[in-house]
Scaffold this motif. Structure first.
Motif, PDB file in Angstrom:
ATOM      1  N   LEU A   1       0.830  -1.211   0.000  1.00  0.00           N
ATOM      2  CA  LEU A   1       0.000   0.000   0.000  1.00  0.00           C
ATOM      3  C   LEU A   1       0.861   1.256   0.000  1.00  0.00           C
ATOM      4  CD1 LEU A   1      -2.846  -1.117   2.419  1.00  0.00           C
ATOM      5  CD2 LEU A   1      -3.003  -0.789  -0.062  1.00  0.00           C
ATOM      6  N   LEU A   2       1.953   1.246   0.718  1.00  0.00           N
ATOM      7  CA  LEU A   2       2.852   2.395   0.734  1.00  0.00           C
ATOM      8  C   LEU A   2       3.442   2.633  -0.660  1.00  0.00           C
ATOM      9  CD1 LEU A   2       4.659   1.838   4.160  1.00  0.00           C
ATOM     10  CD2 LEU A   2       2.859   3.499   3.641  1.00  0.00           C
ATOM     11  N   LYS A   3       3.766   1.561  -1.374  1.00  0.00           N
ATOM     12  CA  LYS A   3       4.289   1.685  -2.743  1.00  0.00           C
ATOM     13  C   LYS A   3       3.208   2.166  -3.713  1.00  0.00           C
ATOM     14  CE  LYS A   3       7.831  -1.873  -2.304  1.00  0.00           C
ATOM     15  NZ  LYS A   3       8.211  -3.252  -2.676  1.00  0.00           N
ATOM     16  N   THR A   4       1.941   1.978  -3.329  1.00  0.00           N
ATOM     17  CA  THR A   4       0.818   2.371  -4.182  1.00  0.00           C
ATOM     18  C   THR A   4       0.384   3.813  -3.923  1.00  0.00           C
ATOM     19  OG1 THR A   4       0.121   0.054  -4.062  1.00  0.00           O
ATOM     20  CG2 THR A   4      -1.479   1.558  -4.940  1.00  0.00           C
ATOM     21  N   GLY A   5       1.111   4.511  -3.063  1.00  0.00           N
ATOM     22  CA  GLY A   5       0.818   5.914  -2.822  1.00  0.00           C
ATOM     23  C   GLY A   5       0.050   6.213  -1.553  1.00  0.00           C
ATOM     24  N   TYR A   6      -0.220   5.201  -0.759  1.00  0.00           N
ATOM     25  CA  TYR A   6      -0.917   5.419   0.505  1.00  0.00           C
ATOM     26  C   TYR A   6       0.076   5.807   1.593  1.00  0.00           C
ATOM     27  CZ  TYR A   6      -5.401   3.812  -1.179  1.00  0.00           C
ATOM     28  OH  TYR A   6      -6.576   3.723  -1.866  1.00  0.00           O
ATOM     29  N   LEU A   7      -0.407   6.575   2.565  1.00  0.00           N
ATOM     30  CA  LEU A   7       0.358   6.917   3.759  1.00  0.00           C
ATOM     31  C   LEU A   7      -0.214   6.123   4.915  1.00  0.00           C
ATOM     32  CD1 LEU A   7       0.355  10.809   3.381  1.00  0.00           C
ATOM     33  CD2 LEU A   7       2.230   9.247   2.825  1.00  0.00           C
ATOM     34  N   PHE A   8       0.638   5.562   5.731  1.00  0.00           N
ATOM     35  CA  PHE A   8       0.184   4.815   6.912  1.00  0.00           C
ATOM     36  C   PHE A   8      -0.238   5.811   7.979  1.00  0.00           C
ATOM     37  CE2 PHE A   8       1.261   2.682  11.015  1.00  0.00           C
ATOM     38  CZ  PHE A   8       0.226   1.749  10.983  1.00  0.00           C
ATOM     39  N   MET A   9      -1.461   5.669   8.482  1.00  0.00           N
ATOM     40  CA  MET A   9      -1.977   6.614   9.462  1.00  0.00           C
ATOM     41  C   MET A   9      -1.949   6.068  10.885  1.00  0.00           C
ATOM     42  SD  MET A   9      -2.376   9.145   7.660  1.00  0.00           S
ATOM     43  CE  MET A   9      -2.977  10.178   8.966  1.00  0.00           C
TER      44      MET A   9
ATOM     45  N   GLY B   1      -1.584  -4.461  14.615  1.00  0.00           N
ATOM     46  CA  GLY B   1      -2.081  -5.815  14.391  1.00  0.00           C
ATOM     47  C   GLY B   1      -2.868  -5.922  13.111  1.00  0.00           C
ATOM     48  N   CYS B   2      -4.137  -6.263  13.237  1.00  0.00           N
ATOM     49  CA  CYS B   2      -4.983  -6.521  12.070  1.00  0.00           C
ATOM     50  C   CYS B   2      -6.041  -5.437  11.870  1.00  0.00           C
ATOM     51  CB  CYS B   2      -5.629  -7.889  12.209  1.00  0.00           C
ATOM     52  SG  CYS B   2      -6.552  -8.094  13.725  1.00  0.00           S
ATOM     53  N   ARG B   3      -5.748  -4.212  12.302  1.00  0.00           N
ATOM     54  CA  ARG B   3      -6.633  -3.055  12.073  1.00  0.00           C
ATOM     55  C   ARG B   3      -5.754  -1.856  11.759  1.00  0.00           C
ATOM     56  NH1 ARG B   3     -11.436  -1.399  14.867  1.00  0.00           N
ATOM     57  NH2 ARG B   3     -12.854  -2.569  13.571  1.00  0.00           N
ATOM     58  N   LEU B   4      -5.483  -1.660  10.468  1.00  0.00           N
ATOM     59  CA  LEU B   4      -4.598  -0.583  10.039  1.00  0.00           C
ATOM     60  C   LEU B   4      -5.361   0.436   9.195  1.00  0.00           C
ATOM     61  CD1 LEU B   4      -1.462  -2.696   8.953  1.00  0.00           C
ATOM     62  CD2 LEU B   4      -2.015  -1.768  11.215  1.00  0.00           C
ATOM     63  N   SER B   5      -4.916   1.699   9.265  1.00  0.00           N
ATOM     64  CA  SER B   5      -5.546   2.773   8.502  1.00  0.00           C
ATOM     65  C   SER B   5      -4.507   3.480   7.635  1.00  0.00           C
ATOM     66  CB  SER B   5      -6.172   3.801   9.446  1.00  0.00           C
ATOM     67  OG  SER B   5      -7.209   3.219  10.192  1.00  0.00           O
ATOM     68  N   PHE B   6      -4.944   3.833   6.428  1.00  0.00           N
ATOM     69  CA  PHE B   6      -4.087   4.510   5.460  1.00  0.00           C
ATOM     70  C   PHE B   6      -4.883   5.639   4.814  1.00  0.00           C
ATOM     71  CE2 PHE B   6      -2.878   0.119   5.841  1.00  0.00           C
ATOM     72  CZ  PHE B   6      -1.488   0.116   5.789  1.00  0.00           C
TER      73      PHE B   6
ATOM     74  N   VAL C   1      -9.424  11.876  -2.727  1.00  0.00           N
ATOM     75  CA  VAL C   1      -8.888  11.559  -1.406  1.00  0.00           C
ATOM     76  C   VAL C   1      -9.530  10.261  -0.932  1.00  0.00           C
ATOM     77  CG1 VAL C   1      -8.564  12.384   0.960  1.00  0.00           C
ATOM     78  CG2 VAL C   1      -8.624  14.030  -0.936  1.00  0.00           C
ATOM     79  N   PHE C   2      -8.691   9.375  -0.386  1.00  0.00           N
ATOM     80  CA  PHE C   2      -9.166   8.070   0.075  1.00  0.00           C
ATOM     81  C   PHE C   2      -8.689   7.798   1.497  1.00  0.00           C
ATOM     82  CE2 PHE C   2      -8.508   7.831  -4.514  1.00  0.00           C
ATOM     83  CZ  PHE C   2      -9.742   7.382  -4.950  1.00  0.00           C
ATOM     84  N   HIS C   3      -9.546   7.157   2.271  1.00  0.00           N
ATOM     85  CA  HIS C   3      -9.165   6.563   3.551  1.00  0.00           C
ATOM     86  C   HIS C   3      -9.363   5.061   3.384  1.00  0.00           C
ATOM     87  CE1 HIS C   3      -9.931  10.303   6.297  1.00  0.00           C
ATOM     88  NE2 HIS C   3      -8.932  10.471   5.464  1.00  0.00           N
ATOM     89  N   LEU C   4      -8.341   4.302   3.681  1.00  0.00           N
ATOM     90  CA  LEU C   4      -8.395   2.851   3.524  1.00  0.00           C
ATOM     91  C   LEU C   4      -8.291   2.201   4.897  1.00  0.00           C
ATOM     92  CD1 LEU C   4      -6.677   0.753   0.831  1.00  0.00           C
ATOM     93  CD2 LEU C   4      -6.483   0.065   3.210  1.00  0.00           C
ATOM     94  N   HIS C   5      -9.211   1.292   5.174  1.00  0.00           N
ATOM     95  CA  HIS C   5      -9.264   0.565   6.440  1.00  0.00           C
ATOM     96  C   HIS C   5      -8.938  -0.893   6.120  1.00  0.00           C
ATOM     97  CE1 HIS C   5     -11.457   4.098   8.004  1.00  0.00           C
ATOM     98  NE2 HIS C   5     -11.972   4.105   6.787  1.00  0.00           N
ATOM     99  N   LEU C   6      -7.829  -1.386   6.646  1.00  0.00           N
ATOM    100  CA  LEU C   6      -7.381  -2.751   6.383  1.00  0.00           C
ATOM    101  C   LEU C   6      -7.743  -3.625   7.572  1.00  0.00           C
ATOM    102  CD1 LEU C   6      -5.734  -4.578   4.430  1.00  0.00           C
ATOM    103  CD2 LEU C   6      -3.702  -3.947   5.764  1.00  0.00           C
ATOM    104  N   ARG C   7      -8.492  -4.698   7.308  1.00  0.00           N
ATOM    105  CA  ARG C   7      -8.991  -5.569   8.378  1.00  0.00           C
ATOM    106  C   ARG C   7      -9.027  -7.018   7.903  1.00  0.00           C
ATOM    107  NH1 ARG C   7     -12.882  -1.926  10.495  1.00  0.00           N
ATOM    108  NH2 ARG C   7     -11.738  -0.046  11.012  1.00  0.00           N
ATOM    109  N   TYR C   8      -9.226  -7.918   8.866  1.00  0.00           N
ATOM    110  CA  TYR C   8      -9.528  -9.301   8.514  1.00  0.00           C
ATOM    111  C   TYR C   8     -10.983  -9.384   8.065  1.00  0.00           C
ATOM    112  CZ  TYR C   8      -5.264 -11.515  10.251  1.00  0.00           C
ATOM    113  OH  TYR C   8      -3.959 -11.919  10.424  1.00  0.00           O
ATOM    114  N   ALA C   9     -11.278 -10.326   7.201  1.00  0.00           N
ATOM    115  CA  ALA C   9     -12.648 -10.554   6.729  1.00  0.00           C
ATOM    116  C   ALA C   9     -13.561 -10.769   7.930  1.00  0.00           C
ATOM    117  CB  ALA C   9     -12.690 -11.747   5.792  1.00  0.00           C
TER     118      ALA C   9
END
Length: 192
Positions: free
Chosen positions: A87-95, A99-104, A117-125
């Motif tokens: 995600l960082l290589k794709t232009g996202y910034l880590f916010m 663990g298994c709840r990350l925001s970008f 502008v995008f906010h991305l929430h990375l989680r387990y299914a």
């Protein structure tokens, strides 16, 4: 030359990126679809389970911050550190998150907001309460309008304090998610 985002204080960031709402824009769904394609391509070697458009931009009947929220659900056992690197290589910034709840986010520049502008929430299914909230507001127009009115009041009060703006919405959001889950359980019992 101005400061980099990473060098700015929280107060400076809030001044550069204030809260503001706008009427629904049809392009938000297009932006989501296009960004979902970018994400699917970038994350093709990972265990992406589902990519969903969440947040107020996914609800056609209300005003929203012009920021497209995206929920990326990963299969159990996914390597979140590897996904973070992609995600960082794709232009996202880590916010933040752990663990298994990350925001970008993507679309924040030293000059202010980019066009998209995008906010991305990375989680387990399955860690996807935002889907319940989105669907509840889509199915209950008066509740969606109540949420919109709340957001207008909070915008006026917390234009330059995103944390307080978000925290002040929490009780309303949690109440709606609880109702949505109860409705879903009733529907599933009816089908059984």
């Amino acid at each position: 030359m101005g400061k980099k985002l990473s060098e700015m204080s929280l107060e400076e960031l809030w001044q550069l990126f204030p809260i503001f709402l706008t009427g629904h824009q049809a392009c938000w769904e297009d932006w989501f679809r296009e960004e979902a394609c970018v994400l699917k391509e970038a994350l093709s070697e990972t265990k992406v389970k589902q990519i969903s458009h969440i947040g107020s931009t996914a609800i056609e009947t209300i005003w929203a911050k012009p920021i497209v929220d995206i929920l990326v659900e990963m299969s159990e056992g996914s390597d979140f550190e590897e996904v973070k690197k992609i995600l960082l290589k794709t232009g996202y910034l880590f916010m933040g998150g752990e663990g298994c709840r990350l925001s970008f986010n993507k679309g924040y520049t030293e000059e202010g907001f980019a066009e998209r502008v995008f906010h991305l929430h990375l989680r387990y299914a399955g860690d996807n309460d935002e889907l319940y909230f989105r669907d509840y507001l889509r199915n209950h127009e008066e509740t969606a309008r109540e949420y919109e009115r709340l957001k207008f009041r909070l915008w006026e009060k917390y234009e330059y304090d995103r944390d307080k703006y978000t925290k002040a919405k929490t009780e309303f959001v949690e109440r709606c998610m609880k109702r949505a889950k109860i409705e879903r359980e009733k529907e599933e019992r009816t089908k059984a």
